[in-house]
Design a protein around this motif. Structure first.
Motif, PDB file in Angstrom:
ATOM      1  N   PHE A  65       0.868  -1.346   0.078  1.00 51.77           N
ATOM      2  CA  PHE A  65      -0.275  -0.276   0.147  1.00 51.77           C
ATOM      3  C   PHE A  65       1.197   1.035   0.371  1.00 51.77           C
ATOM      4  CE2 PHE A  65       0.591  -1.077   4.724  1.00 51.77           C
ATOM      5  CZ  PHE A  65       1.457  -0.200   4.806  1.00 51.77           C
ATOM      6  N   ALA A  66       0.410   2.584  -0.189  1.00 46.81           N
ATOM      7  CA  ALA A  66       0.744   3.742  -0.159  1.00 46.81           C
ATOM      8  C   ALA A  66       0.552   4.254   0.878  1.00 46.81           C
ATOM      9  CB  ALA A  66       0.812   4.250  -1.526  1.00 46.81           C
ATOM     10  N   GLY A  67       0.950   5.371   1.723  1.00 45.26           N
ATOM     11  CA  GLY A  67       0.752   5.352   2.564  1.00 45.26           C
ATOM     12  C   GLY A  67      -0.032   7.100   3.356  1.00 45.26           C
ATOM     13  N   VAL A  68      -0.582   6.939   3.759  1.00 46.35           N
ATOM     14  CA  VAL A  68      -1.140   7.822   3.468  1.00 46.35           C
ATOM     15  C   VAL A  68      -1.184   9.785   5.060  1.00 46.35           C
ATOM     16  CG1 VAL A  68      -3.785   9.344   3.791  1.00 46.35           C
ATOM     17  CG2 VAL A  68      -3.477   7.600   1.852  1.00 46.35           C
ATOM     18  N   GLU A  69      -0.683  10.114   4.801  1.00 47.51           N
ATOM     19  CA  GLU A  69      -0.459  10.905   6.138  1.00 47.51           C
ATOM     20  C   GLU A  69      -2.117  11.021   6.991  1.00 47.51           C
ATOM     21  OE1 GLU A  69       1.538  14.942   5.366  1.00 47.51           O
ATOM     22  OE2 GLU A  69       3.175  13.475   3.990  1.00 47.51           O
ATOM     23  N   LYS A  70      -1.471  10.861   8.711  1.00 43.20           N
ATOM     24  CA  LYS A  70      -2.863  10.598   9.342  1.00 43.20           C
ATOM     25  C   LYS A  70      -3.499  11.812   9.850  1.00 43.20           C
ATOM     26  CE  LYS A  70      -4.752   7.870  12.875  1.00 43.20           C
ATOM     27  NZ  LYS A  70      -4.191   6.621  13.814  1.00 43.20           N
ATOM     28  N   THR A  71      -4.158  13.476   9.338  1.00 47.61           N
ATOM     29  CA  THR A  71      -3.748  14.503   9.814  1.00 47.61           C
ATOM     30  C   THR A  71      -5.136  14.734  10.741  1.00 47.61           C
ATOM     31  OG1 THR A  71      -5.053  15.051   7.717  1.00 47.61           O
ATOM     32  CG2 THR A  71      -3.029  15.329   7.414  1.00 47.61           C
ATOM     33  N   ALA A  72      -5.386  15.286  11.652  1.00 47.75           N
ATOM     34  CA  ALA A  72      -6.472  15.626  12.633  1.00 47.75           C
ATOM     35  C   ALA A  72      -7.785  16.098  11.684  1.00 47.75           C
ATOM     36  CB  ALA A  72      -6.433  16.819  13.287  1.00 47.75           C
ATOM     37  N   PRO A  73      -7.440  16.657  10.013  1.00 50.20           N
ATOM     38  CA  PRO A  73      -8.959  16.343   9.413  1.00 50.20           C
ATOM     39  C   PRO A  73      -9.694  15.581   9.001  1.00 50.20           C
ATOM     40  CG  PRO A  73      -8.007  18.477   8.919  1.00 50.20           C
ATOM     41  CD  PRO A  73      -6.593  17.616   9.706  1.00 50.20           C
TER      42      PRO A  73
ATOM     43  N   PRO B  62      -4.487   5.040   7.679  1.00 44.11           N
ATOM     44  CA  PRO B  62      -5.090   5.520   6.059  1.00 44.11           C
ATOM     45  C   PRO B  62      -3.891   4.909   5.582  1.00 44.11           C
ATOM     46  CG  PRO B  62      -4.497   7.273   7.774  1.00 44.11           C
ATOM     47  CD  PRO B  62      -3.897   6.575   8.833  1.00 44.11           C
ATOM     48  N   HIS B  63      -4.554   4.363   3.675  1.00 43.36           N
ATOM     49  CA  HIS B  63      -3.816   3.723   3.043  1.00 43.36           C
ATOM     50  C   HIS B  63      -4.587   3.927   1.846  1.00 43.36           C
ATOM     51  CE1 HIS B  63      -5.398   0.003   4.598  1.00 43.36           C
ATOM     52  NE2 HIS B  63      -5.433  -0.398   3.276  1.00 43.36           N
ATOM     53  N   VAL B  64      -3.781   3.628   0.834  1.00 45.86           N
ATOM     54  CA  VAL B  64      -4.158   3.590  -0.985  1.00 45.86           C
ATOM     55  C   VAL B  64      -3.442   1.843  -0.713  1.00 45.86           C
ATOM     56  CG1 VAL B  64      -4.388   3.387  -2.816  1.00 45.86           C
ATOM     57  CG2 VAL B  64      -3.931   5.573  -1.145  1.00 45.86           C
ATOM     58  N   THR B  65      -4.176   0.703  -1.307  1.00 41.99           N
ATOM     59  CA  THR B  65      -3.585  -0.129  -1.553  1.00 41.99           C
ATOM     60  C   THR B  65      -3.469  -0.569  -3.505  1.00 41.99           C
ATOM     61  OG1 THR B  65      -5.268  -1.640   0.433  1.00 41.99           O
ATOM     62  CG2 THR B  65      -4.565  -2.983  -1.449  1.00 41.99           C
ATOM     63  N   LEU B  66      -2.200  -1.187  -3.215  1.00 39.97           N
ATOM     64  CA  LEU B  66      -1.528  -0.929  -4.661  1.00 39.97           C
ATOM     65  C   LEU B  66      -2.046  -2.518  -4.946  1.00 39.97           C
ATOM     66  CD1 LEU B  66       1.136   1.603  -4.065  1.00 39.97           C
ATOM     67  CD2 LEU B  66      -1.100   2.064  -4.898  1.00 39.97           C
ATOM     68  N   ALA B  67      -2.344  -3.838  -4.633  1.00 36.03           N
ATOM     69  CA  ALA B  67      -1.521  -4.974  -4.718  1.00 36.03           C
ATOM     70  C   ALA B  67      -1.566  -6.060  -3.426  1.00 36.03           C
ATOM     71  CB  ALA B  67      -0.832  -5.292  -5.811  1.00 36.03           C
TER      72      ALA B  67
END
Length: 185
Positions: free
Chosen positions: A84-92, A118-123
């Protein structure tokens, strides 16, 4: 219906992630149109519950925000299930996830307790991988692990139905929900 709530990715972000996916060479790649950030997986729900959920989600009033994708990784390094590609875990982002979960719970959807990563699954990968495939994943992470994509504006989120097929899931967007945007006068 098997449902989930997610943030859609802009086309430029999808394209960049697809470029990175092309270097993996192992696993079942998530199709470009299925790339997203999951806010809540809701499992199987009947039509009346889905309708009540739609109304609850439509009532969410939060401002839009920026989101950044940063880094690549796998879940369970010894036996990876997905990359996966990580997604920054922000307050919003956390506030939106919390409101989505509260909306689901308000219509009696029982959600699993789980840590929000939080993430985006790639494979996705099969249960057991040959050693050479594990090596390829390791080389892929070494080459692309520091991936950073410029922040993009999150202007809304959506409710999806997931239809399972032997070739992978097909996602059907059922409804979209805009976030509040600043006045541009």
């Amino acid at each position: 219906m098997r449902l989930f709530v997610a943030i859609e990715l802009p086309e430029a972000v999808q394209d960049r992630l697809a470029q990175v996916q092309g270097d993996l060479g192992v696993g079942r790649l998530v199709p470009l149109e299925n790339l997203h950030v999951t806010l809540a997986f809701l499992d199987h729900q009947d039509t009346p519950t889905a309708t009540a959920l739609h109304e609850a989600l439509a009532g969410i009033q939060l401002p839009g925000f920026d989101l950044r994708i940063s880094g690549l990784d796998v879940f369970d390094r010894r036996a990876p299930k997905l990359v996966f590609a990580g997604v920054e875990k922000t307050a919003p982002l956390v506030a939106l996830r919390d409101k989505v979960r509260a909306a689901a719970q308000s219509v009696d959807i029982d959600l699993r307790r789980e840590r929000f990563r939080p993430h985006v699954t790639l494979a996705r990968f099969r249960r057991s991988m040959p050693e050479q495939d594990l090596d390829r994943v390791g080389m892929f992470l070494e080459a692309h692990g520091d991936l950073t994509i410029p922040a993009f504006a999150v202007k809304g989120f959506a409710l999806y139905r997931s239809i399972l097929h032997e070739d992978g899931a097909i996602y059907d967007r059922l409804a979209g929900y805009p976030l509040l945007q600043p006045d541009t006068k």
